[in-house]
Motif scaffolding. Structure first.
Motif, PDB file in Angstrom:
ATOM      1  N   TRP A   1      -2.786   7.928  -0.581  1.00  0.00           N
ATOM      2  CA  TRP A   1      -3.085   6.682   0.107  1.00  0.00           C
ATOM      3  C   TRP A   1      -1.843   6.159   0.794  1.00  0.00           C
ATOM      4  O   TRP A   1      -1.032   5.447   0.220  1.00  0.00           O
ATOM      5  N   HIS A   2      -1.702   6.557   2.045  1.00  0.00           N
ATOM      6  CA  HIS A   2      -0.557   6.164   2.862  1.00  0.00           C
ATOM      7  C   HIS A   2      -0.993   6.121   4.318  1.00  0.00           C
ATOM      8  O   HIS A   2      -2.055   6.625   4.674  1.00  0.00           O
TER       9      HIS A   2
ATOM     10  N   THR B   1       0.237   2.905  -0.996  1.00  0.00           N
ATOM     11  CA  THR B   1      -0.359   2.048  -2.006  1.00  0.00           C
ATOM     12  C   THR B   1      -0.186   2.646  -3.385  1.00  0.00           C
ATOM     13  O   THR B   1      -0.520   3.813  -3.608  1.00  0.00           O
TER      14      THR B   1
ATOM     15  N   GLN C   1      -2.105  -6.560  -2.280  1.00  0.00           N
ATOM     16  CA  GLN C   1      -2.744  -5.315  -1.872  1.00  0.00           C
ATOM     17  C   GLN C   1      -2.123  -4.078  -2.522  1.00  0.00           C
ATOM     18  O   GLN C   1      -2.654  -2.977  -2.381  1.00  0.00           O
TER      19      GLN C   1
ATOM     20  N   ILE D   1       0.700  -2.722  -1.605  1.00  0.00           N
ATOM     21  CA  ILE D   1       1.191  -1.901  -0.489  1.00  0.00           C
ATOM     22  C   ILE D   1       2.701  -2.049  -0.341  1.00  0.00           C
ATOM     23  O   ILE D   1       3.215  -3.153  -0.178  1.00  0.00           O
TER      24      ILE D   1
END
Length: 182
Positions: A38-39, A51, A131, A133
């Motif tokens: 997840w990038h 993330t 989030q 992130i």
């Protein structure tokens, strides 16, 4: 044939991001590796978002040191990359367990991974806590131009992966829009 409903919790599988990556960190004289899918690339400089959260051992190193290396494995490292993601760095030295070679980076303390196709040294510029992130700024990039296996692989989100295939060159349609040097 008409479309059929897909469970919403599986929608991410349709837009899973770029290649599987390995993220190295170094905290308190200890190297670690985590696998991430997840990038997202945010711009050409490069600015990259990824993330993760406090459940992940690497999270503490990212928040404490504010730096990491994004290493891009090719398909020949797929099984190792998945296995790296299935164990915790608080319990095992992943470089040793998976036979990977840490190399010194030029601008950060986290190591490069010798066996990977490419590595990008990064500094954390922001963390969006709500989030999970991390916003990373690439500060130095490396590539192994002599590496024979260059195909990366991408997670489908269900334990299966897609391997890069044929390259289609459409640069002629975009030449005036590409950044310098691309």
């Amino acid at each position: 044939m008409p479309m059929t409903e897909l469970p919403l919790e599986k929608a991410f599988m349709l837009i899973e991001p770029g290649p599987v990556m390995l993220v190295t960190t170094r905290d308190h004289e200890r190297n670690n590796i985590m696998t991430i899918t997840w990038h997202m690339v945010m711009d050409f400089t490069p600015k990259i978002a990824l993330t993760t959260g406090p459940w992940n051992y690497s999270f503490q190193a990212l928040t404490h040191t504010g730096e990491c290396v994004l290493a891009v494995p090719a398909i020949d490292l797929a099984e190792k990359a998945v296995s790296i993601g299935d164990c915790s760095g608080c319990e095992v030295d992943k470089f040793e367990k998976f036979g990977l070679t840490p190399l010194p980076a030029a601008s950060v303390h986290a190591p490069l991974i010798s066996e990977c196709l490419a590595c990008v040294e990064c500094r954390v510029t922001d963390y969006l806590e709500s989030q999970g992130i991390f916003v990373l700024q690439g500060v130095k990039a490396w590539i192994d131009r002599e590496r024979k296996e260059r195909r990366t692989f991408h997670a489908n989100g269900d334990g299966t992966f897609v391997v890069d295939g044929e390259t289609v060159n459409l640069r002629g349609l975009m030449e005036d829009k590409l950044p310098p040097g691309v």
